[in-house]
Design a protein around this motif. Structure first.
Motif, PDB file in Angstrom:
ATOM      1  N   PRO A 261      10.340   6.887  34.074  1.00 11.58           N
ATOM      2  CA  PRO A 261       8.887   7.013  33.904  1.00 11.58           C
ATOM      3  C   PRO A 261       8.153   5.738  34.315  1.00 11.58           C
ATOM      4  O   PRO A 261       8.541   4.646  33.935  1.00 11.58           O
ATOM      5  CB  PRO A 261       8.707   7.259  32.410  1.00 11.58           C
ATOM      6  CG  PRO A 261      10.056   7.555  31.871  1.00 11.58           C
ATOM      7  CD  PRO A 261      11.054   6.978  32.810  1.00 11.58           C
ATOM      8  N   ILE A 262       7.104   5.923  35.104  1.00  7.88           N
ATOM      9  CA  ILE A 262       6.201   4.827  35.449  1.00  7.88           C
ATOM     10  C   ILE A 262       4.991   4.902  34.507  1.00  7.88           C
ATOM     11  O   ILE A 262       4.542   3.902  33.975  1.00  7.88           O
ATOM     12  CB  ILE A 262       5.736   4.907  36.918  1.00  7.88           C
ATOM     13  CG1 ILE A 262       6.929   4.962  37.888  1.00  7.88           C
ATOM     14  CG2 ILE A 262       4.784   3.770  37.259  1.00  7.88           C
ATOM     15  CD1 ILE A 262       7.672   3.683  38.099  1.00  7.88           C
ATOM     16  N   THR A 263       4.480   6.111  34.317  1.00  6.50           N
ATOM     17  CA  THR A 263       3.407   6.385  33.368  1.00  6.50           C
ATOM     18  C   THR A 263       3.792   7.649  32.602  1.00  6.50           C
ATOM     19  O   THR A 263       4.815   8.270  32.901  1.00  6.50           O
ATOM     20  CB  THR A 263       2.056   6.620  34.079  1.00  6.50           C
ATOM     21  OG1 THR A 263       2.134   7.841  34.824  1.00  6.50           O
ATOM     22  CG2 THR A 263       1.687   5.461  35.001  1.00  6.50           C
ATOM     23  N   ASP A 264       2.948   8.053  31.686  1.00  6.88           N
ATOM     24  CA  ASP A 264       3.218   9.288  30.952  1.00  6.88           C
ATOM     25  C   ASP A 264       3.206  10.505  31.876  1.00  6.88           C
ATOM     26  O   ASP A 264       3.868  11.496  31.598  1.00  6.88           O
ATOM     27  CB  ASP A 264       2.203   9.491  29.824  1.00  6.88           C
ATOM     28  CG  ASP A 264       2.395   8.507  28.691  1.00  6.88           C
ATOM     29  OD1 ASP A 264       3.503   7.932  28.553  1.00  6.88           O
ATOM     30  OD2 ASP A 264       1.429   8.298  27.934  1.00  6.88           O
ATOM     31  N   GLY A 265       2.464  10.440  32.961  1.00  6.60           N
ATOM     32  CA  GLY A 265       2.329  11.585  33.853  1.00  6.60           C
ATOM     33  C   GLY A 265       3.082  11.484  35.156  1.00  6.60           C
ATOM     34  O   GLY A 265       2.981  12.383  36.004  1.00  6.60           O
ATOM     35  N   PHE A 266       3.845  10.388  35.347  1.00  6.04           N
ATOM     36  CA  PHE A 266       4.519  10.194  36.631  1.00  6.04           C
ATOM     37  C   PHE A 266       5.824   9.441  36.427  1.00  6.04           C
ATOM     38  O   PHE A 266       5.866   8.420  35.739  1.00  6.04           O
ATOM     39  CB  PHE A 266       3.629   9.394  37.594  1.00  6.04           C
ATOM     40  CG  PHE A 266       4.263   9.133  38.926  1.00  6.04           C
ATOM     41  CD1 PHE A 266       4.383  10.139  39.869  1.00  6.04           C
ATOM     42  CD2 PHE A 266       4.761   7.877  39.241  1.00  6.04           C
ATOM     43  CE1 PHE A 266       4.989   9.910  41.096  1.00  6.04           C
ATOM     44  CE2 PHE A 266       5.360   7.630  40.465  1.00  6.04           C
ATOM     45  CZ  PHE A 266       5.474   8.652  41.397  1.00  6.04           C
ATOM     46  N   ALA A 267       6.882   9.972  37.048  1.00  4.67           N
ATOM     47  CA  ALA A 267       8.196   9.320  37.000  1.00  4.67           C
ATOM     48  C   ALA A 267       8.826   9.395  38.378  1.00  4.67           C
ATOM     49  O   ALA A 267       8.426  10.203  39.220  1.00  4.67           O
ATOM     50  CB  ALA A 267       9.099  10.010  35.976  1.00  4.67           C
ATOM     51  N   VAL A 268       9.811   8.550  38.594  1.00  2.00           N
ATOM     52  CA  VAL A 268      10.563   8.553  39.844  1.00  2.00           C
ATOM     53  C   VAL A 268      12.043   8.737  39.522  1.00  2.00           C
ATOM     54  O   VAL A 268      12.474   8.533  38.388  1.00  2.00           O
ATOM     55  CB  VAL A 268      10.341   7.253  40.656  1.00  2.00           C
ATOM     56  CG1 VAL A 268       8.871   7.085  41.012  1.00  2.00           C
ATOM     57  CG2 VAL A 268      10.851   6.035  39.910  1.00  2.00           C
ATOM     58  N   ALA A 269      12.785   9.113  40.553  1.00  2.00           N
ATOM     59  CA  ALA A 269      14.225   9.306  40.381  1.00  2.00           C
ATOM     60  C   ALA A 269      14.925   9.124  41.713  1.00  2.00           C
ATOM     61  O   ALA A 269      14.341   9.369  42.768  1.00  2.00           O
ATOM     62  CB  ALA A 269      14.516  10.717  39.848  1.00  2.00           C
ATOM     63  N   PRO A 270      16.186   8.725  41.643  1.00  2.00           N
ATOM     64  CA  PRO A 270      17.007   8.795  42.845  1.00  2.00           C
ATOM     65  C   PRO A 270      17.216  10.263  43.220  1.00  2.00           C
ATOM     66  O   PRO A 270      16.819  11.166  42.474  1.00  2.00           O
ATOM     67  CB  PRO A 270      18.323   8.138  42.420  1.00  2.00           C
ATOM     68  CG  PRO A 270      18.007   7.364  41.194  1.00  2.00           C
ATOM     69  CD  PRO A 270      16.880   8.101  40.529  1.00  2.00           C
ATOM     70  N   GLN A 271      17.859  10.500  44.342  1.00  2.00           N
ATOM     71  CA  GLN A 271      18.107  11.850  44.859  1.00  2.00           C
ATOM     72  C   GLN A 271      18.465  12.841  43.747  1.00  2.00           C
ATOM     73  O   GLN A 271      19.320  12.556  42.918  1.00  2.00           O
ATOM     74  CB  GLN A 271      19.252  11.823  45.872  1.00  2.00           C
ATOM     75  CG  GLN A 271      19.619  13.180  46.439  1.00  2.00           C
ATOM     76  CD  GLN A 271      18.564  13.748  47.372  1.00  2.00           C
ATOM     77  OE1 GLN A 271      18.136  13.083  48.285  1.00  2.00           O
ATOM     78  NE2 GLN A 271      18.152  14.979  47.136  1.00  2.00           N
ATOM     79  N   ILE A 272      17.768  13.953  43.745  1.00  2.00           N
ATOM     80  CA  ILE A 272      18.092  15.036  42.823  1.00  2.00           C
ATOM     81  C   ILE A 272      18.778  16.146  43.610  1.00  2.00           C
ATOM     82  O   ILE A 272      18.818  16.117  44.845  1.00  2.00           O
ATOM     83  CB  ILE A 272      16.842  15.572  42.086  1.00  2.00           C
ATOM     84  CG1 ILE A 272      15.837  16.152  43.075  1.00  2.00           C
ATOM     85  CG2 ILE A 272      16.240  14.474  41.217  1.00  2.00           C
ATOM     86  CD1 ILE A 272      14.665  16.874  42.432  1.00  2.00           C
TER      87      ILE A 272
END
Length: 173
Positions: free
Chosen positions: A37-48
């Motif tokens: 999570p970067i913010t409550d409404g946005f997150a990042v991830a490696p390859q899914i």
């Protein structure tokens, strides 16, 4: 270190890095994912993977953005496989491929538009999550103070200090 001994649907948050290990139900059983999570409404991830979308939905996300070009790495699944799986269970999906470390003004504008129009929370992925984090930092620069961008991205495990310094330098010209 993130606790990876999780029950289905549980999240473990590293208090120092805010990195979420989410073990969720997939079509092939259970899999740990690295949702950051970067913010409550946005997150990042490696390859899914396509089978991850059920767990992504169960973790509360409503949209997925792919910032990874197809064919970047041998054996990588295509975005269309993930998009099909996501749409089948009601998630929105947007393909915005970014070549490694090359972000154009158009790409940043498209990313900004996706953040504003897709239902949230949003999960963006690429090979490592770095490109997604770079895009977020670029579109939030000027909206958020640089120190807030650096704090939020560092808490997710990404060092954007070089990028933010470049943005500040460009702003001061």
């Amino acid at each position: 270190m993130v606790n990876t001994a999780l029950n289905s649907g549980q999240r473990a948050i590293d208090p120092q890095a805010r990195i979420v290990a989410y073990q969720g139900r997939t079509s092939r059983g259970y899999r740990n994912m690295d949702l950051r999570p970067i913010t409550d409404g946005f997150a990042v991830a490696p390859q899914i993977l396509p089978e991850d979308v059920i767990a992504i939905r169960d973790a509360g996300y409503h949209s997925i953005i792919c910032n990874r070009p197809d064919g970047e790495e041998y054996g990588q699944c295509s975005h269309s496989e993930i998009e099909t799986a996501a749409r089948e269970i009601g998630l929105e999906f947007k393909m915005l491929p970014i070549q490694s470390e090359i972000v154009t003004e158009n790409a940043a504008a498209e990313f900004q538009d996706a953040l504003q129009t897709l239902p949230g929370p949003i999960l963006a992925y690429c090979r490592s999550g770095t490109r997604c984090t770079m895009l977020w930092s670029i579109v939030k620069f000027g909206e958020l103070p640089p120190e807030v961008i650096l704090q939020k991205t560092a808490e997710a495990g990404y060092d954007m200090s070089g990028l933010v310094a470049q943005l500040q330098e460009m702003q001061n010209r």
